[in-house]
Design an enzyme around this catalytic site. Sequence first.
Site, PDB file in Angstrom:
ATOM      1  N   GLU A   1       0.896  -1.157   0.000  1.00 25.90           N
ATOM      2  CA  GLU A   1       0.000   0.000   0.000  1.00 25.90           C
ATOM      3  C   GLU A   1       0.930   1.201   0.000  1.00 25.90           C
ATOM      4  O   GLU A   1       1.568   1.501   1.007  1.00 25.90           O
ATOM      5  CB  GLU A   1      -0.894  -0.081   1.242  1.00 25.90           C
ATOM      6  CG  GLU A   1      -2.159   0.696   1.095  1.00 25.90           C
ATOM      7  CD  GLU A   1      -1.969   2.072   1.618  1.00 25.90           C
ATOM      8  OE1 GLU A   1      -1.753   2.982   0.780  1.00 25.90           O
ATOM      9  OE2 GLU A   1      -2.021   2.261   2.825  1.00 25.90           O
TER      10      GLU A   1
ATOM     11  N   CYS B   1      -2.139   8.862   2.764  1.00 29.38           N
ATOM     12  CA  CYS B   1      -2.011   8.440   1.362  1.00 29.38           C
ATOM     13  C   CYS B   1      -3.296   8.709   0.575  1.00 29.38           C
ATOM     14  O   CYS B   1      -3.268   8.729  -0.649  1.00 29.38           O
ATOM     15  CB  CYS B   1      -1.618   6.975   1.282  1.00 29.38           C
ATOM     16  SG  CYS B   1      -2.694   5.943   2.259  1.00 29.38           S
TER      17      CYS B   1
HETATM   18  P1  NAD Z   1      10.376   6.252   3.344  1.00 29.59           P
HETATM   19  O1  NAD Z   1      10.244   5.744   1.981  1.00 29.59           O
HETATM   20  O2  NAD Z   1      11.738   6.625   3.842  1.00 29.59           O
HETATM   21  O3  NAD Z   1       9.835   5.188   4.412  1.00 29.59           O
HETATM   22  C1  NAD Z   1       8.553   4.648   4.391  1.00 29.59           C
HETATM   23  C2  NAD Z   1       8.508   3.552   5.433  1.00 29.59           C
HETATM   24  O4  NAD Z   1       9.359   2.494   5.038  1.00 29.59           O
HETATM   25  C3  NAD Z   1       8.988   3.909   6.831  1.00 29.59           C
HETATM   26  O5  NAD Z   1       8.114   3.327   7.757  1.00 29.59           O
HETATM   27  C4  NAD Z   1      10.375   3.320   6.950  1.00 29.59           C
HETATM   28  O6  NAD Z   1      10.663   2.884   8.260  1.00 29.59           O
HETATM   29  C5  NAD Z   1      10.318   2.149   6.035  1.00 29.59           C
HETATM   30  N1  NAD Z   1      11.546   1.899   5.290  1.00 29.59           N
HETATM   31  C6  NAD Z   1      12.390   2.808   4.760  1.00 29.59           C
HETATM   32  N2  NAD Z   1      13.366   2.197   4.085  1.00 29.59           N
HETATM   33  C7  NAD Z   1      13.146   0.869   4.191  1.00 29.59           C
HETATM   34  C8  NAD Z   1      13.796  -0.277   3.691  1.00 29.59           C
HETATM   35  N3  NAD Z   1      14.856  -0.202   2.893  1.00 29.59           N
HETATM   36  N4  NAD Z   1      13.293  -1.485   4.006  1.00 29.59           N
HETATM   37  C9  NAD Z   1      12.200  -1.592   4.759  1.00 29.59           C
HETATM   38  N5  NAD Z   1      11.527  -0.544   5.251  1.00 29.59           N
HETATM   39  C10 NAD Z   1      11.992   0.673   4.964  1.00 29.59           C
HETATM   40  O7  NAD Z   1       9.397   7.431   3.416  1.00 29.59           O
HETATM   41  P2  NAD Z   1       9.145   8.458   4.580  1.00 29.59           P
HETATM   42  O8  NAD Z   1      10.149   9.569   4.505  1.00 29.59           O
HETATM   43  O9  NAD Z   1       9.018   7.757   5.896  1.00 29.59           O
HETATM   44  O10 NAD Z   1       7.738   8.988   4.146  1.00 29.59           O
HETATM   45  C11 NAD Z   1       7.640   9.809   3.028  1.00 29.59           C
HETATM   46  C12 NAD Z   1       6.811   9.217   1.948  1.00 29.59           C
HETATM   47  O11 NAD Z   1       6.379   7.893   2.246  1.00 29.59           O
HETATM   48  C13 NAD Z   1       5.527   9.991   1.761  1.00 29.59           C
HETATM   49  O12 NAD Z   1       5.728  11.018   0.852  1.00 29.59           O
HETATM   50  C14 NAD Z   1       4.548   8.964   1.279  1.00 29.59           C
HETATM   51  O13 NAD Z   1       4.592   8.867  -0.109  1.00 29.59           O
HETATM   52  C15 NAD Z   1       5.066   7.681   1.791  1.00 29.59           C
HETATM   53  N6  NAD Z   1       4.274   7.126   2.888  1.00 29.59           N
HETATM   54  C16 NAD Z   1       3.109   6.554   2.564  1.00 29.59           C
HETATM   55  C17 NAD Z   1       2.331   6.026   3.543  1.00 29.59           C
HETATM   56  C18 NAD Z   1       1.029   5.402   3.213  1.00 29.59           C
HETATM   57  O14 NAD Z   1       0.129   5.421   4.037  1.00 29.59           O
HETATM   58  N7  NAD Z   1       0.896   4.800   2.039  1.00 29.59           N
HETATM   59  C19 NAD Z   1       2.744   6.067   4.871  1.00 29.59           C
HETATM   60  C20 NAD Z   1       3.970   6.650   5.171  1.00 29.59           C
HETATM   61  C21 NAD Z   1       4.728   7.183   4.152  1.00 29.59           C
END
Ligand code: NAD
Length: 475
Positions: free
Chosen positions: A245, A279
Site C-alpha cells: 500500500e 495516502c
Molecule cells: P520512506 O520511503 O523513507 O519510508 C517509508 C517507510 O518504510 C517507513 O516506515 C520506513 O521505516 C520504512 N523503510 C524505509 N526504508 C526501508 C527499507 N529499505 N526497508 C524496509 N523498510 C523501509 O518514506 P518516509 O520519509 O518515511 O515517508 C515519506 C513518503 O512515504 C511519503 O511522501 C509517502 O509517499 C510515503 N508514505 C506513505 C504512507 C502510506 O500510508 N501509504 C505512509 C507513510 C509514508
Amino acid sequence: MAGAALIDGQWIAGEQRDIVVDPATGDEIADVARCSVSDMSLAISAAERSFAGWRHLLPAKRGAILRSWASLMRDHSEELAVLVTSEQGKPLAEARHEIAYGAGFLEWFAAEGERAYGETIPSHKVGSSLQVRMHPIGVAAAITPWNFPVAMITRKAGAALAAGCPIIVKPAPETPLSALAVARLAEEAGIPRGVLQLVVGHPIELSTPLLRDTRVRALSFTGSTEVGRLLLKGAADTIKKVSLELGGHAPFVIFDDVDLERAVNGAMAAKFATSGQDCLAANRIYVQRGIYDAFVDAFAEAVAQLKVGHGLESTTDIGPMTKLSVANKCRTHIDDAVKKGARAFSANQEAGLGLNFVPPTLLSDVTEEMLIAREETFGPVAAVLPFDSEEEVVARANANEMGLAGYVYTDNLRRALRLSEQIECGMLGINTASFTGPPIPFGGWKQSGLGREGSRHGLAEYMELKYVCFGDLAA
Ligand code: NAD
C-alpha cells in the site's frame, strides 16, 4: 519493560537503544530496543513454531481472541491515543479516531476468519468431485508506517491472524511506542507465544532477514513507492506473496454543478486529515472554471480557520509533520509552485513552532508543470487547478503513475457514473471524502500498490488456494 520488543513471548530490551522524539518539540520522550538481525531470526523461528497451533485453532476461537484484543484497545483508548499524538504528532481527536478505526479491523476480521469459504466446482470429469480450499499461507511479516502507527498494524495483523497465520510486525522507527503498547494488549488478550511479535529497529537491517528467509511466506508493507519497489525486488528471490500500500496522488475533481459549501467541506476533509500525511489525501484539486474563483475564496476562508499547534492541545487542527524530511518536501512544493506562478495563501501559525510545522497552505492557479501537480506532497498543502471540460479533467487526473484514491463532486448522475468508470484508481469517493473502514478493499492501481487490505480481499492476502480433485468416484 518499557520500550522492549516482543519476541517469542519475551520482552527484549536489546543491546542497543533508539530514541523516540516528540515531533512537535524535538524532545526525547522514550528510548526503545534496537533489535538486531539475530533477534529477527529468533522471531522468524518462533513464528514458524507457533504456526501449527494457531492454524488449527478453530476460527471462532481465533476470533474470540481478536475480539478481546479489540476490546482492550477500546478500554485503553485514551492512553493509546496520547501515545500516538506524542510520537506521531496528529491532533488527539484524530488519534482517538485511529484507535477506534484500528480496533474495528480486529473485530471485522474476527468474524471474517469464520467465512474463509472455499468453493466446489461443477466437475468437467466423469466420476470426480472438485474442491477449492483456503489455507493460511504461513509466517507473515508486516512493515508498517508512521502516519497510522496503530491502525496499519491491526489492519495487517487482524487479517493475518484471522487467516491462521502468525505475524511479525516491524513498526516505523519514528512511532514504536503505540505499536508496543498495542502488542502488550494483544498478549493480555491471549494471543499465544510467537503468533504476534513486534521487532523494532532499523528498517533496512530488519527487513533484510525477513526478505531472505524462505519461512516468511507473505509480506505486507505500507509506505513510499520507492521503498515498496525495493521490497518487491527483495522478495523476488524467495517468491513471497507481497501486498503493498504505497504512495497516492489523489485527484479531487469538482464540477460546477455542485453546492460550493459541500465541495469545500469535502476538499478540506480530504486534504487536511492527519495534517495531510495521508495516502488518501487530495493532492490535486481540479475545479471547473465556472466556480473556480468562488471555490478558491471559500477554500481560503476555511484554510484560514485551521489552527496549527501541538496535537495534545484541544484546539489543534494541524499538528507537526512527523518527519522533518516531510516538512521540507512541503516547503519545496510551495516554493516551486510560487516560483512558477501559483498564488499562495497560508493560515497563520504562531511564531516559535519548530521546523516540523508547516502552516496549512492553499496554492491556486497550479499548473501541471509544478512539482506538486506531479508528486505526492504528504503535508497540509492544497493545490487547486482550474479545468474546462470533463474529457480534459479525466485525462489530467489519469496522467500519473499513482492510482490509489480519487474523488469526484458532481450532482449529474450520468457524469458521476461515467467518471466512476474512467478514473484510474483503487478507491473512488463520489460526493464524499469519507469512505474507508474495515469492510472496504483498501488499495491502489498502478504504482500505488499491489493487493488489498480490509474486506474479504484483505483476508485472501494471507491465504493460499488449494484445488483438490477427488477422482474415480463411480461406485
Ligand atoms: P520512506 O520511503 O523513507 O519510508 C517509508 C517507510 O518504510 C517507513 O516506515 C520506513 O521505516 C520504512 N523503510 C524505509 N526504508 C526501508 C527499507 N529499505 N526497508 C524496509 N523498510 C523501509 O518514506 P518516509 O520519509 O518515511 O515517508 C515519506 C513518503 O512515504 C511519503 O511522501 C509517502 O509517499 C510515503 N508514505 C506513505 C504512507 C502510506 O500510508 N501509504 C505512509 C507513510 C509514508
